[in-house]
Design a protein around this motif. Structure first.
Motif, PDB file in Angstrom:
ATOM      1  N   THR A 205       0.910  -1.197  -0.044  1.00 43.00           N
ATOM      2  CA  THR A 205       0.015  -0.030   0.075  1.00 43.00           C
ATOM      3  C   THR A 205       0.924   1.273   0.071  1.00 43.00           C
ATOM      4  O   THR A 205       1.933   1.363   0.560  1.00 43.00           O
ATOM      5  CB  THR A 205      -1.032   0.163   1.225  1.00 43.00           C
ATOM      6  OG1 THR A 205      -0.169   0.068   2.331  1.00 43.00           O
ATOM      7  CG2 THR A 205      -1.870  -1.255   1.156  1.00 43.00           C
TER       8      THR A 205
ATOM      9  N   VAL B  83       1.808  -5.641  -6.685  1.00 46.12           N
ATOM     10  CA  VAL B  83       0.494  -5.397  -6.834  1.00 46.12           C
ATOM     11  C   VAL B  83       0.683  -3.919  -5.629  1.00 46.12           C
ATOM     12  O   VAL B  83       0.872  -3.927  -4.583  1.00 46.12           O
ATOM     13  CB  VAL B  83      -0.591  -6.066  -6.136  1.00 46.12           C
ATOM     14  CG1 VAL B  83      -1.803  -5.555  -6.067  1.00 46.12           C
ATOM     15  CG2 VAL B  83      -0.447  -7.665  -6.970  1.00 46.12           C
TER      16      VAL B  83
ATOM     17  N   VAL C  84      -1.186  -0.515  -3.952  1.00 45.33           N
ATOM     18  CA  VAL C  84      -2.517  -0.025  -3.735  1.00 45.33           C
ATOM     19  C   VAL C  84      -2.327   1.511  -3.218  1.00 45.33           C
ATOM     20  O   VAL C  84      -1.615   1.764  -2.109  1.00 45.33           O
ATOM     21  CB  VAL C  84      -3.125  -0.887  -2.534  1.00 45.33           C
ATOM     22  CG1 VAL C  84      -4.330  -0.393  -2.294  1.00 45.33           C
ATOM     23  CG2 VAL C  84      -3.038  -2.298  -2.843  1.00 45.33           C
TER      24      VAL C  84
ATOM     25  N   ARG D 173       1.386  -4.370 -10.954  1.00 46.03           N
ATOM     26  CA  ARG D 173      -0.122  -4.042 -11.276  1.00 46.03           C
ATOM     27  C   ARG D 173      -0.535  -3.029 -10.215  1.00 46.03           C
ATOM     28  O   ARG D 173      -0.147  -3.232  -9.049  1.00 46.03           O
ATOM     29  CB  ARG D 173      -0.856  -5.229 -11.114  1.00 46.03           C
ATOM     30  CG  ARG D 173      -0.501  -6.407 -12.246  1.00 46.03           C
ATOM     31  CD  ARG D 173      -1.265  -7.573 -11.844  1.00 46.03           C
ATOM     32  NE  ARG D 173      -0.549  -8.784 -12.677  1.00 46.03           N
ATOM     33  CZ  ARG D 173      -0.515 -10.084 -12.411  1.00 46.03           C
ATOM     34  NH1 ARG D 173      -1.343 -10.357 -11.170  1.00 46.03           N
ATOM     35  NH2 ARG D 173       0.037 -10.819 -13.168  1.00 46.03           N
ATOM     36  N   HIS D 174      -1.526  -2.194 -10.633  1.00 49.33           N
ATOM     37  CA  HIS D 174      -2.101  -1.068  -9.753  1.00 49.33           C
ATOM     38  C   HIS D 174      -3.522  -1.407  -9.424  1.00 49.33           C
ATOM     39  O   HIS D 174      -4.239  -1.749 -10.275  1.00 49.33           O
ATOM     40  CB  HIS D 174      -1.768   0.310 -10.488  1.00 49.33           C
ATOM     41  CG  HIS D 174      -1.907   1.491  -9.400  1.00 49.33           C
ATOM     42  ND1 HIS D 174      -0.988   1.716  -8.365  1.00 49.33           N
ATOM     43  CD2 HIS D 174      -3.138   2.278  -9.038  1.00 49.33           C
ATOM     44  CE1 HIS D 174      -1.467   2.485  -7.418  1.00 49.33           C
ATOM     45  NE2 HIS D 174      -2.717   2.857  -8.186  1.00 49.33           N
ATOM     46  N   GLN D 175      -3.521  -1.284  -8.028  1.00 47.00           N
ATOM     47  CA  GLN D 175      -5.040  -1.389  -7.630  1.00 47.00           C
ATOM     48  C   GLN D 175      -5.392   0.205  -6.966  1.00 47.00           C
ATOM     49  O   GLN D 175      -5.087   0.298  -6.062  1.00 47.00           O
ATOM     50  CB  GLN D 175      -5.260  -2.348  -6.608  1.00 47.00           C
ATOM     51  CG  GLN D 175      -6.798  -2.292  -5.960  1.00 47.00           C
ATOM     52  CD  GLN D 175      -7.699  -2.443  -7.182  1.00 47.00           C
ATOM     53  OE1 GLN D 175      -7.641  -3.499  -7.947  1.00 47.00           O
ATOM     54  NE2 GLN D 175      -8.703  -1.760  -7.272  1.00 47.00           N
TER      55      GLN D 175
ATOM     56  N   LEU E 171      -7.261   2.720  -4.980  1.00 46.12           N
ATOM     57  CA  LEU E 171      -8.013   2.561  -3.786  1.00 46.12           C
ATOM     58  C   LEU E 171      -7.398   3.825  -2.685  1.00 46.12           C
ATOM     59  O   LEU E 171      -6.511   3.996  -2.550  1.00 46.12           O
ATOM     60  CB  LEU E 171      -7.854   1.266  -2.964  1.00 46.12           C
ATOM     61  CG  LEU E 171      -8.670   0.911  -2.186  1.00 46.12           C
ATOM     62  CD1 LEU E 171     -10.303   0.671  -2.526  1.00 46.12           C
ATOM     63  CD2 LEU E 171      -8.241  -0.610  -1.513  1.00 46.12           C
TER      64      LEU E 171
ATOM     65  N   ASN F 278     -13.588  -3.293  -2.305  1.00 42.51           N
ATOM     66  CA  ASN F 278     -12.607  -3.715  -3.360  1.00 42.51           C
ATOM     67  C   ASN F 278     -11.529  -4.536  -2.767  1.00 42.51           C
ATOM     68  O   ASN F 278     -10.350  -4.923  -3.446  1.00 42.51           O
ATOM     69  CB  ASN F 278     -12.040  -2.434  -3.871  1.00 42.51           C
ATOM     70  CG  ASN F 278     -12.944  -1.715  -4.844  1.00 42.51           C
ATOM     71  OD1 ASN F 278     -12.963  -2.158  -5.828  1.00 42.51           O
ATOM     72  ND2 ASN F 278     -13.497  -0.460  -4.123  1.00 42.51           N
TER      73      ASN F 278
ATOM     74  N   LYS G 284     -10.359  -7.451  -4.656  1.00 41.54           N
ATOM     75  CA  LYS G 284      -9.380  -7.247  -5.994  1.00 41.54           C
ATOM     76  C   LYS G 284      -7.947  -7.119  -5.721  1.00 41.54           C
ATOM     77  O   LYS G 284      -7.119  -7.154  -6.705  1.00 41.54           O
ATOM     78  CB  LYS G 284      -9.839  -5.994  -6.494  1.00 41.54           C
ATOM     79  CG  LYS G 284     -11.315  -5.700  -7.324  1.00 41.54           C
ATOM     80  CD  LYS G 284     -11.525  -4.509  -7.717  1.00 41.54           C
ATOM     81  CE  LYS G 284     -12.695  -4.499  -8.123  1.00 41.54           C
ATOM     82  NZ  LYS G 284     -13.161  -2.800  -8.435  1.00 41.54           N
ATOM     83  N   VAL G 285      -7.518  -6.772  -4.255  1.00 36.45           N
ATOM     84  CA  VAL G 285      -6.034  -6.408  -3.683  1.00 36.45           C
ATOM     85  C   VAL G 285      -5.416  -7.605  -3.802  1.00 36.45           C
ATOM     86  O   VAL G 285      -4.093  -7.621  -4.317  1.00 36.45           O
ATOM     87  CB  VAL G 285      -6.149  -5.838  -2.598  1.00 36.45           C
ATOM     88  CG1 VAL G 285      -4.708  -5.626  -1.911  1.00 36.45           C
ATOM     89  CG2 VAL G 285      -6.760  -4.502  -2.420  1.00 36.45           C
TER      90      VAL G 285
END
Ligand SMILES: NC(=O)c1ccc[n+]([C@@H]2O[C@H](COP(=O)([O-])OP(=O)(O)OC[C@H]3O[C@@H](n4cnc5c(N)ncnc54)[C@H](OP(=O)(O)O)[C@@H]3O)[C@@H](O)[C@H]2O)c1
Length: 245
Positions: free
Chosen positions: A7, A30, A32, A44-46, A48, A59, A62-63
């Motif tokens: 995060t 990933v 966030v 990969r970007h989430q 949020l 969500n 999805k993380v």
């Protein structure tokens, strides 16, 4: 494949951690956060907003990727906010909710979901690293919500590690104070009103004296330590300066 969920990967320490990890092959990161600033084939970007609890709850699924080929899975709860630097009694009440949502409630939900999602992945290293602060251990005027939220993160980490030890899951959970880093958070600290923060001049002096650690250097040390087997009796709550190289 080694999976890292980080995060606050858009800048500061979180971005430096992501960039350091992406130097390694067989690693997927990933990120966030609200903004996406990394472009890499294995990133990969989430998007949020961790202060928006409804968005977080909707969500969370999805993380966490499915990770069928995982050689290790790591969650780094790095995103954090200081919020307004002001004495209690002079703050809007919403300040406490905002700081606790980003610094404690969202990380707790991410920890909870990580543990539930990957409980079947026995036999591979699974790690949760929470980025805390030395401010968890001492009162800093003007930082009430921040100090209390980081103390809560330390306590959550200690309880979660105890639970995982009792279950014998092998999952490693740590809460790490990274020291004083040269990031946007420090700019915010240096710009605080002197009437609301008695340590302002000390933090200005740390910057002038070149005493701030670069996020890249902190990330290098953290990644190196994270990828070593845990030392026997390693405490849950740690400082960057305590890490063995
Ligand atoms: N800098 C220091 O001296 C220091 C000292 C001790 C501890 N720490 C801790 O280290 C961690 C990283 O700090 P830093 O200095 O790198 O901070 P920073 O430069 O201010 O970066 C903060 C990161 O958190 C993300 N973030 C903030 N609010 C968010 C929100 N509402 N939703 C999603 N993401 C959010 C930001 O992404 P977006 O803006 O894109 O959302 C950004 O990527 C924090 O937990 C901090 O408390 C820092």
């Amino acid at each position: 494949m080694h999976y890292y969920i980080i995060t606050g990967a858009s800048r500061g320490l979180g971005k430096a951690l992501a960039e350091q990890l992406l130097l390694q092959p067989d690693t997927i990161v990933v990120g966030v956060s609200r903004h996406a600033t990394i472009q890499h084939e294995r990133y990969r970007h989430q998007p949020l907003d961790l202060s928006d609890m409804l968005a977080v709850q909707n969500n969370l699924f999805k993380v966490f990727p499915a990770c069928p080929d995982a050689a290790s899975i790591t969650l780094i709860n790095n995103a954090g906010v200081l919020g307004e630097v002001k004495y209690m009694g002079e703050l809007p009440n919403e300040h406490f909710e905002f700081v606790f949502d980003v610094n404690v409630i969202a990380p707790a939900m991410l920890m909870n979901t990580f543990l539930a999602t990957y409980q079947q992945h026995t036999g591979i290293p699974r790690t949760i690293l929470n980025i805390s602060s030395g401010a968890a251990q001492r009162p800093v005027d003007g930082w009430g919500a921040y100090c209390a939220s980081k103390a809560a993160l330390d306590a959550l980490s200690a309880v979660a590690q105890k639970e995982q030890d009792l279950r014998g899951s092998g999952i490693r959970i740590r809460s790490l104070a990274p020291g004083v880093l040269d990031t946007a958070m420090q700019e915010h600290i240096r710009s605080a009103d002197r009437e609301q923060f008695s340590e302002a001049e000390r933090f200005v002096g740390l910057k002038q004296d070149g005493a701030l650690v670069s996020p890249a250097e902190a990330a290098r040390q953290i990644v190196r330590w994270l990828q070593q087997p845990a030392q026997p009796q390693e405490p849950v709550v740690l400082r960057l300066a305590d890490l063995s190289e």
